[in-house]
Design a protein around this motif. Structure first.
Motif, PDB file in Angstrom:
ATOM      1  N   PRO A 272     -25.104  -7.329 -49.350  1.00 34.36           N
ATOM      2  CA  PRO A 272     -24.516  -6.780 -48.258  1.00 34.36           C
ATOM      3  C   PRO A 272     -23.691  -5.761 -48.200  1.00 34.36           C
ATOM      4  O   PRO A 272     -22.547  -5.327 -49.211  1.00 34.36           O
TER       5      PRO A 272
ATOM      6  N   TYR B  63     -20.891  -6.258 -42.654  1.00 31.02           N
ATOM      7  CA  TYR B  63     -20.745  -7.498 -41.687  1.00 31.02           C
ATOM      8  C   TYR B  63     -19.698  -7.152 -40.887  1.00 31.02           C
ATOM      9  O   TYR B  63     -18.519  -6.884 -41.081  1.00 31.02           O
TER      10      TYR B  63
ATOM     11  N   GLY C 177     -20.883 -15.061 -44.122  1.00 36.14           N
ATOM     12  CA  GLY C 177     -20.590 -14.529 -42.790  1.00 36.14           C
ATOM     13  C   GLY C 177     -20.498 -15.850 -41.785  1.00 36.14           C
ATOM     14  O   GLY C 177     -20.615 -17.030 -42.313  1.00 36.14           O
TER      15      GLY C 177
ATOM     16  N   ILE D 295     -25.443  -7.942 -39.896  1.00 35.80           N
ATOM     17  CA  ILE D 295     -25.223  -7.870 -41.253  1.00 35.80           C
ATOM     18  C   ILE D 295     -26.280  -6.719 -41.594  1.00 35.80           C
ATOM     19  O   ILE D 295     -27.390  -6.850 -41.408  1.00 35.80           O
TER      20      ILE D 295
ATOM     21  N   LYS E 242     -23.071  -9.516 -33.730  1.00 35.31           N
ATOM     22  CA  LYS E 242     -22.696  -9.362 -34.982  1.00 35.31           C
ATOM     23  C   LYS E 242     -23.689  -8.706 -35.709  1.00 35.31           C
ATOM     24  O   LYS E 242     -25.039  -9.148 -35.434  1.00 35.31           O
TER      25      LYS E 242
END
Length: 637
Positions: A259, A262, A63, A252, A250
């Motif tokens: 993950p 994202y 990210g 995550i 943002k």
């Protein structure tokens, strides 16, 4: 001196000379923005008892975060949010960590570390300091020496006002045994400690944990203001409210270190709907994300059930989410990472640019002497309630008075009782300071790790300040003890002999304290440290030269390791000389006998006292060096 002139002065530890600091009535602008990029971060741990097996904690997390943005890490407990945050803060190192983490295109360095604020989930604060004192000492240690004291105090006052702590500024922090401020106020103090250094990047682990919704919203509003001023903010949040969730730029989403989302926080619900996880209910987006990360689909009727079918369903949901991430987000993210340039994240608010030359070489913001002075002041403030507490004073003085009564004016003819009193000096002031010193570093382990990883001070300045700060109590109580019991016990009534005896006792105290510090620093756990201290003191007591005068040759070396042995011998040497005599009763009559003929004295000897002084000196220095070397590895654990 004005803020502008201070900012442009040399040696200001990374302050950009081209940046003009604003008035303290507004939050200070960042020194320079930091754009963070992390690619395929993987972290594994070795399983205990299985040398070749490893467990993956983080599995390919990527990210970017730009100045002015808040990145939130969401996921259920055990999803490795804190591990990822720790890695991004440069606090997770070793061969088991792989991937690339860059700050404005550069790797983590000491200069970057001092521009990062890290707020741990647990608030590690000194309980006996007030809110103002806590923040002031942090400012004195972490802000550059080039800033005037008044400016640092002004920054502290500004942070107190900014975080709404004015009402409790003079209240003690408190702890398990000390009444203090509330949990939300403690959390704001922890955040305030990081705000003081004007960080470019701030990372927070569960800043709203255990707080009510209003307090949590206030903290996130503060973080949002920090981001709006050009900082990069990254936080882990367990279960945010909808109002808090919509503050995130943002998000995550992690599931067992993997993950599964994202991107923009506002787009999360739409994304999951596009891969087949839509909901007909009006729901807090964070609740939907956490359910999905736990393997529970939206509108599931079996969310609270247990059993094989439920586990199978959870596994299917997680597999679908991982597949959706790889097919939809992963490719887009790879392209974003390849094209990502820190310059794209230029913070336009003040026209500052992100460039590699902004990163200056590592240097300390304050001098070693400044750190020592501030740490000494803080230590005295923190321990002002426990240093000379009534219980310790009563403990020492009562033993002194009781011992003085038991040995009240011991006649010269009762030399065995006098020798026993001398040995009692060496034993009591060999063990009492040792047990007190054992607790010193284990009790401050969490604080030491927190402050050392933040680059607040050098270990040598902390070590010296901590040991010097304990000296007033460590030396005052034995001085009072000797003053009382020496004259009550009827020892040699000579001022010079008394002073020498006091010096020997204080010398012994310092050596015993050194051994206690070494044991505590090596083990860093109170229970095993006290156990080892108990065994050590018992061995030193037996081998001290009083109880066993003829030790077998194969184990005679034990007495030479006992500082009590050397203290006992020095006290005997101060009190008696080889030609001294005492009245003894032999063959039905009184006569004069030599002191050196007494078995207890003859086994110790009264010569080569300077050798014993030097050996104690080596122990004093050696134990403290061992303690210092042991502390060096504490913050790397």
């Amino acid at each position: 001196m004005s803020l502008n002139s201070i900012a442009s002065s040399p040696g200001n530890c990374g302050f950009d000379n081209n940046i003009t600091l604003p008035d303290l009535s507004t939050m200070l602008q960042p020194i320079f923005p930091i754009a963070l990029k992390f690619e395929e971060v993987v972290y594994k741990v070795k399983l205990e008892g299985q040398k070749c097996k490893e467990k993956t904690i983080l599995n390919g997390v990527s990210g970017t975060v730009c100045p002015g943005e808040i990145l939130a890490m969401l996921g259920p407990s055990g999803s490795s949010k804190t591990t990822l945050l720790t890695a991004l803060g440069g606090r997770l190192k070793g061969k088991l960590l792989s991937g690339k983490i860059s700050y404005n295109g550069q790797q983590f360095t000491g200069s970057v570390k001092r521009k990062i604020g890290f707020v741990a989930q647990d608030d590690v604060l000194y309980p006996h300091l007030t809110v103002f004192e806590t923040l002031l000492f942090t400012a004195l240690l972490r802000l550059p020496s080039s800033l005037a004291h008044e400016v640092k105090v002004g920054q502290v006052e500004h942070v107190i006002t900014e975080l709404g702590l004015a009402r409790v500024r003079n209240s003690m922090i408190g702890g398990p045994l000390v009444r203090g401020i509330s949990g939300g106020e403690r959390k704001r103090v922890s955040i305030g400690q990081e705000m003081l250094i004007n960080p470019s990047l701030i990372l927070l682990d569960e800043p709203t944990s255990g707080l009510d919704s209003t307090t949590a919203l206030r903290i996130l509003t503060t973080l949002k203001a920090m981001a709006d001023s050009g900082r990069t903010v990254i936080t882990t949040v367990h279960q945010p409210s909808s109002r808090i969730y919509h503050m995130f730029n943002k998000v995550i989403l992690l599931s067992e270190g993997q993950p599964i989302y994202y991107g923009s926080g506002s787009s999360a619900v739409e994304y999951f709907s596009s891969i087949g996880f839509s909901t007909t209910l009006t729901i807090n987006p964070a609740d939907l994300l956490l359910d999905l990360a736990s393997g529970i689909g939206p509108d599931s009727k079996h969310a609270t059930e247990q059993g094989e079918n439920m586990e199978k369903e959870k596994k299917q949901v997680k597999e679908a989410l991982i597949l959706g991430y790889q097919n939809t987000i992963s490719n887009r993210l790879k392209s974003e990472l390849c094209n990502f340039d820190a310059a794209v994240c230029n913070w336009k608010k003040d026209g500052s640019k992100i460039t590699r030359k902004d990163m200056k070489k590592e240097e300390w913001c304050t001098s070693w002497w400044h750190q020592l002075r501030v740490l000494l002041q803080r230590g005295m403030k923190e321990r002002r309630f426990e240093a000379f507490n009534r219980l310790r004073i009563f403990q020492v003085l009562s033993v002194a008075v009781l011992g003085g009564l038991l040995w009240w004016h011991t006649p010269l003819s009762h030399i065995q009782d006098r020798i026993a009193l001398i040995f009692f000096f060496s034993v009591f002031w060999g063990f009492y300071p040792l047990y007190n010193a054992v607790f010193t570093f284990p009790q401050e382990r969490r604080m030491l790790i927190k402050e050392r990883t933040s680059g607040m001070y050098k270990l040598s300045s902390y070590f010296l300040a901590r040991t010097i700060g304990d000296l007033p109590l460590e030396l005052a109580l034995p001085t009072a003890f000797v003053f009382i019991i020496y004259w009550m016990g009827g020892l040699k009534p000579d001022p010079f002999t008394f002073i020498l005896s006091l010096v020997v006792v204080l010398y012994n105290v310092l050596v015993a304290q050194s051994l206690g510090l070494a044991i505590g620093a090596i083990l860093m756990d109170i229970k095993p440290a006290t156990t080892l201290a108990s065994v050590t003191t018992l061995v030193f007591l037996i081998a001290g030269g009083y109880y066993v005068q003829q030790i077998p040759p194969f184990i005679v070396w034990l007495k030479y390791l006992s500082y009590s042995y050397y203290c006992y011998k020095l006290l005997l040497g101060v009190q008696y000389h080889e030609n001294d005599v005492y009245p003894c009763f032999k063959m039905g009559k009184w006569e004069w006998c030599k002191v050196i003929d007494v078995p207890a004295v003859r086994s110790m000897g009264l010569s080569n006292l300077w050798v014993d002084v030097c050996i104690l000196g080596l122990m004093l220095v050696g134990y403290r060096i061992i303690a210092y070397l042991a502390l060096q590895r504490v913050h790397t654990r």
